[in-house]
Design a protein around this motif. Structure first.
Motif, PDB file in Angstrom:
ATOM      1  N   TYR A 172     -17.514  17.209   7.383  1.00 54.52           N
ATOM      2  CA  TYR A 172     -17.270  18.342   6.609  1.00 54.52           C
ATOM      3  C   TYR A 172     -15.760  18.336   6.391  1.00 54.52           C
ATOM      4  CZ  TYR A 172     -21.694  20.298   7.661  1.00 54.52           C
ATOM      5  OH  TYR A 172     -23.065  20.621   7.921  1.00 54.52           O
ATOM      6  N   VAL A 173     -14.816  18.016   7.338  1.00 52.92           N
ATOM      7  CA  VAL A 173     -13.448  17.851   7.188  1.00 52.92           C
ATOM      8  C   VAL A 173     -12.979  16.879   6.100  1.00 52.92           C
ATOM      9  CG1 VAL A 173     -11.254  17.223   8.406  1.00 52.92           C
ATOM     10  CG2 VAL A 173     -12.831  18.463   9.450  1.00 52.92           C
ATOM     11  N   ALA A 174     -13.489  15.822   6.343  1.00 54.01           N
ATOM     12  CA  ALA A 174     -13.401  14.921   5.029  1.00 54.01           C
ATOM     13  C   ALA A 174     -13.857  15.232   3.702  1.00 54.01           C
ATOM     14  CB  ALA A 174     -14.040  13.459   5.388  1.00 54.01           C
ATOM     15  N   ALA A 175     -14.937  15.982   3.728  1.00 49.04           N
ATOM     16  CA  ALA A 175     -15.417  16.426   2.593  1.00 49.04           C
ATOM     17  C   ALA A 175     -14.784  17.445   1.696  1.00 49.04           C
ATOM     18  CB  ALA A 175     -16.980  17.060   2.573  1.00 49.04           C
ATOM     19  N   PHE A 176     -14.199  18.471   2.706  1.00 47.80           N
ATOM     20  CA  PHE A 176     -13.467  19.374   1.989  1.00 47.80           C
ATOM     21  C   PHE A 176     -11.768  18.896   1.718  1.00 47.80           C
ATOM     22  CE2 PHE A 176     -16.306  22.355   4.468  1.00 47.80           C
ATOM     23  CZ  PHE A 176     -17.395  22.384   3.362  1.00 47.80           C
ATOM     24  N   TYR A 177     -11.499  17.916   2.808  1.00 47.11           N
ATOM     25  CA  TYR A 177     -10.040  17.672   2.534  1.00 47.11           C
ATOM     26  C   TYR A 177      -9.631  16.508   1.839  1.00 47.11           C
ATOM     27  CZ  TYR A 177      -5.347  16.606   4.593  1.00 47.11           C
ATOM     28  OH  TYR A 177      -4.152  16.207   4.592  1.00 47.11           O
ATOM     29  N   LEU A 178     -10.348  15.417   2.170  1.00 45.36           N
ATOM     30  CA  LEU A 178     -10.231  14.120   1.332  1.00 45.36           C
ATOM     31  C   LEU A 178     -10.831  13.889  -0.083  1.00 45.36           C
ATOM     32  CD1 LEU A 178     -10.257  11.957   4.748  1.00 45.36           C
ATOM     33  CD2 LEU A 178      -8.110  12.702   3.550  1.00 45.36           C
ATOM     34  N   GLY A 179     -12.118  14.165   0.104  1.00 38.61           N
ATOM     35  CA  GLY A 179     -13.156  13.830  -0.985  1.00 38.61           C
ATOM     36  C   GLY A 179     -14.297  13.354  -0.957  1.00 38.61           C
ATOM     37  N   ALA A 180     -15.094  12.907  -1.817  1.00 38.63           N
ATOM     38  CA  ALA A 180     -16.517  12.507  -1.590  1.00 38.63           C
ATOM     39  C   ALA A 180     -16.366  11.182  -1.052  1.00 38.63           C
ATOM     40  CB  ALA A 180     -17.159  12.529  -3.015  1.00 38.63           C
ATOM     41  N   PRO A 181     -15.583  10.236  -1.826  1.00 33.20           N
ATOM     42  CA  PRO A 181     -15.843   8.718  -1.196  1.00 33.20           C
ATOM     43  C   PRO A 181     -15.371   8.807   0.292  1.00 33.20           C
ATOM     44  CG  PRO A 181     -14.699   8.930  -3.342  1.00 33.20           C
ATOM     45  CD  PRO A 181     -14.859  10.225  -3.103  1.00 33.20           C
ATOM     46  N   GLU A 182     -14.310   9.316   0.598  1.00 37.79           N
ATOM     47  CA  GLU A 182     -13.846   9.295   1.920  1.00 37.79           C
ATOM     48  C   GLU A 182     -14.798   9.836   3.039  1.00 37.79           C
ATOM     49  OE1 GLU A 182     -12.124  10.394  -0.684  1.00 37.79           O
ATOM     50  OE2 GLU A 182     -10.495   9.004  -0.753  1.00 37.79           O
ATOM     51  N   MET A 185       0.845  -1.177   0.019  1.00 39.52           N
ATOM     52  CA  MET A 185       0.037   0.033   0.041  1.00 39.52           C
ATOM     53  C   MET A 185       0.628   1.354   0.119  1.00 39.52           C
ATOM     54  SD  MET A 185      -3.276   1.068   2.795  1.00 39.52           S
ATOM     55  CE  MET A 185      -3.745  -0.623   2.758  1.00 39.52           C
ATOM     56  N   ASN A 186       0.727   2.230  -0.860  1.00 43.04           N
ATOM     57  CA  ASN A 186       1.483   3.455  -1.049  1.00 43.04           C
ATOM     58  C   ASN A 186       1.255   4.396   0.375  1.00 43.04           C
ATOM     59  OD1 ASN A 186      -0.670   5.124  -1.755  1.00 43.04           O
ATOM     60  ND2 ASN A 186      -0.260   4.834  -4.038  1.00 43.04           N
ATOM     61  N   LYS A 187       2.068   5.230   0.462  1.00 46.51           N
ATOM     62  CA  LYS A 187       1.852   6.212   1.514  1.00 46.51           C
ATOM     63  C   LYS A 187       0.332   7.199   1.466  1.00 46.51           C
ATOM     64  CE  LYS A 187       4.739   9.938   3.729  1.00 46.51           C
ATOM     65  NZ  LYS A 187       5.886  10.902   3.751  1.00 46.51           N
ATOM     66  N   ASN A 188       0.046   7.496   0.384  1.00 47.48           N
ATOM     67  CA  ASN A 188      -1.191   8.232   0.024  1.00 47.48           C
ATOM     68  C   ASN A 188      -2.230   7.486   0.593  1.00 47.48           C
ATOM     69  OD1 ASN A 188      -2.363  10.687  -0.493  1.00 47.48           O
ATOM     70  ND2 ASN A 188      -3.318   9.818  -2.527  1.00 47.48           N
ATOM     71  N   LYS A 189      -2.411   6.171   0.284  1.00 46.17           N
ATOM     72  CA  LYS A 189      -3.510   5.395   0.540  1.00 46.17           C
ATOM     73  C   LYS A 189      -3.492   5.100   1.936  1.00 46.17           C
ATOM     74  CE  LYS A 189      -4.342   2.887  -3.855  1.00 46.17           C
ATOM     75  NZ  LYS A 189      -4.389   1.578  -4.444  1.00 46.17           N
ATOM     76  N   THR A 190      -2.228   4.738   2.588  1.00 42.65           N
ATOM     77  CA  THR A 190      -2.297   4.676   4.063  1.00 42.65           C
ATOM     78  C   THR A 190      -2.714   5.827   4.820  1.00 42.65           C
ATOM     79  OG1 THR A 190      -0.342   3.169   3.652  1.00 42.65           O
ATOM     80  CG2 THR A 190      -0.694   4.037   5.967  1.00 42.65           C
ATOM     81  N   TYR A 191      -2.289   7.125   4.289  1.00 43.49           N
ATOM     82  CA  TYR A 191      -2.643   8.485   4.957  1.00 43.49           C
ATOM     83  C   TYR A 191      -4.197   8.614   5.090  1.00 43.49           C
ATOM     84  CZ  TYR A 191      -2.871  13.421   6.099  1.00 43.49           C
ATOM     85  OH  TYR A 191      -3.037  14.404   6.597  1.00 43.49           O
ATOM     86  N   LYS A 192      -4.844   8.259   3.647  1.00 43.58           N
ATOM     87  CA  LYS A 192      -6.333   8.376   3.677  1.00 43.58           C
ATOM     88  C   LYS A 192      -6.891   7.310   4.478  1.00 43.58           C
ATOM     89  CE  LYS A 192      -7.207  10.454  -0.603  1.00 43.58           C
ATOM     90  NZ  LYS A 192      -7.754  10.647  -1.901  1.00 43.58           N
ATOM     91  N   LEU A 193      -6.487   6.089   4.476  1.00 37.10           N
ATOM     92  CA  LEU A 193      -7.195   4.898   5.310  1.00 37.10           C
ATOM     93  C   LEU A 193      -6.974   5.575   6.983  1.00 37.10           C
ATOM     94  CD1 LEU A 193      -8.445   2.547   5.241  1.00 37.10           C
ATOM     95  CD2 LEU A 193      -6.270   1.431   5.549  1.00 37.10           C
ATOM     96  N   ALA A 194      -5.859   6.135   7.423  1.00 35.29           N
ATOM     97  CA  ALA A 194      -5.811   6.495   8.991  1.00 35.29           C
ATOM     98  C   ALA A 194      -6.562   7.537   9.063  1.00 35.29           C
ATOM     99  CB  ALA A 194      -4.271   6.936   8.981  1.00 35.29           C
ATOM    100  N   ALA A 195      -6.662   8.638   8.216  1.00 34.12           N
ATOM    101  CA  ALA A 195      -7.585   9.707   8.044  1.00 34.12           C
ATOM    102  C   ALA A 195      -9.161   9.336   8.292  1.00 34.12           C
ATOM    103  CB  ALA A 195      -7.198  10.849   7.109  1.00 34.12           C
ATOM    104  N   ILE A 196      -9.550   8.583   7.513  1.00 31.88           N
ATOM    105  CA  ILE A 196     -10.654   7.919   7.500  1.00 31.88           C
ATOM    106  C   ILE A 196     -10.950   7.475   8.910  1.00 31.88           C
ATOM    107  CG2 ILE A 196     -12.446   6.002   6.653  1.00 31.88           C
ATOM    108  CD1 ILE A 196     -10.994   6.832   3.894  1.00 31.88           C
ATOM    109  N   GLY A 197     -10.147   6.630   9.389  1.00 29.30           N
ATOM    110  CA  GLY A 197     -10.268   5.987  10.732  1.00 29.30           C
ATOM    111  C   GLY A 197     -10.510   6.954  11.950  1.00 29.30           C
ATOM    112  N   THR A 237     -23.188  16.558  -0.292  1.00 28.69           N
ATOM    113  CA  THR A 237     -23.588  17.833  -0.544  1.00 28.69           C
ATOM    114  C   THR A 237     -22.379  18.951  -0.282  1.00 28.69           C
ATOM    115  OG1 THR A 237     -25.981  17.411   0.051  1.00 28.69           O
ATOM    116  CG2 THR A 237     -25.026  19.690  -0.074  1.00 28.69           C
ATOM    117  N   ALA A 238     -21.839  18.659   0.766  1.00 29.74           N
ATOM    118  CA  ALA A 238     -20.581  19.452   1.163  1.00 29.74           C
ATOM    119  C   ALA A 238     -19.629  19.289   0.067  1.00 29.74           C
ATOM    120  CB  ALA A 238     -20.172  18.904   2.611  1.00 29.74           C
ATOM    121  N   PHE A 239     -19.243  17.940  -0.177  1.00 32.40           N
ATOM    122  CA  PHE A 239     -18.298  17.838  -1.371  1.00 32.40           C
ATOM    123  C   PHE A 239     -18.536  18.570  -2.657  1.00 32.40           C
ATOM    124  CE2 PHE A 239     -16.679  15.777  -4.965  1.00 32.40           C
ATOM    125  CZ  PHE A 239     -15.138  15.769  -4.817  1.00 32.40           C
ATOM    126  N   LEU A 240     -19.756  18.163  -3.170  1.00 30.44           N
ATOM    127  CA  LEU A 240     -20.065  18.760  -4.383  1.00 30.44           C
ATOM    128  C   LEU A 240     -20.330  20.142  -4.425  1.00 30.44           C
ATOM    129  CD1 LEU A 240     -23.086  16.363  -5.625  1.00 30.44           C
ATOM    130  CD2 LEU A 240     -20.582  16.581  -6.418  1.00 30.44           C
TER     131      LEU A 240
END
Length: 181
Positions: free
Chosen positions: A42-52, A1-13, A88-91
């Motif tokens: 809101y943090v996830a929508a503005f920082y990570l993206g819609a799926p996250e 798993m690359n660093k970006n995916k690990t970072y996103k997974l940790a952030a989601i958790g 909604t927040a992401f879009l």
């Protein structure tokens, strides 16, 4: 798993866990709930993206449902409003970014408006889920479904304003921190 995916997974958790923690610290009186569980969404929508953001909303909402009410036939329905808030927040932030060529978190007033709009959509979706739940379990009445809508819209607006006031700062800090990693 690359660093970006690990970072996103940790952030989601972490953000999902914050949803649950804020939900446990909420004030619940009848149909009215005052909670800051939407802030991590809101943090996830503005920082990570819609799926996250949707994952954060679903995980946080599912944990809250299970802790508060257990599992029922309508548990999945109660996850819809949080997911709609995330989408909604992401879009809205995405469209703002495309239209003005700058991130939404650089404009506090727009961030505030996005939080309020997504909060209204979430509140109306919650009202719809309340009606469906009441119909399925045979306790439906228009008084039950609509009597608290005005109060819930008011309280969700206040919470959205408070969340909107801090979410830009949080996202800006996270983005600056991420540049140094």
């Amino acid at each position: 798993m690359n660093k970006n995916k690990t970072y996103k997974l940790a952030a989601i958790g972490i953000l999902s866990a914050l949803c649950v923690a804020f939900s446990c610290l909420s004030i619940k009186t009848g149909p009215l709930t005052i909670s800051f569980a939407s802030l991590p969404i809101y943090v996830a929508a503005f920082y990570l993206g819609a799926p996250e953001a949707i994952i954060v909303a679903l995980l946080g909402g599912a944990a809250d449902q299970i802790i508060s009410y257990g599992i029922s036939t309508t548990t999945l329905l109660w996850l819809i409003p949080g997911a709609l808030r995330a989408v909604t927040a992401f879009l809205l932030s995405y469209w703002y970014n495309k239209l003005y060529r700058k991130p939404v978190e650089t404009d506090y007033s727009v961030t505030l408006i996005i939080c309020i709009i997504s909060s209204f959509i979430c509140t109306f979706a919650t009202t719809a889920v309340m009606a469906i739940d009441a119909l399925l379990f045979n306790y439906f009445s228009w008084t039950y479904v609509l009597s608290s809508l005005g109060l819930r819209l008011f309280s969700s607006t206040i919470v959205a304003i408070l969340c909107g006031a801090v979410v830009s700062s949080i996202v800006n800090i996270l983005k600056q921190k991420r540049r140094f990693d």
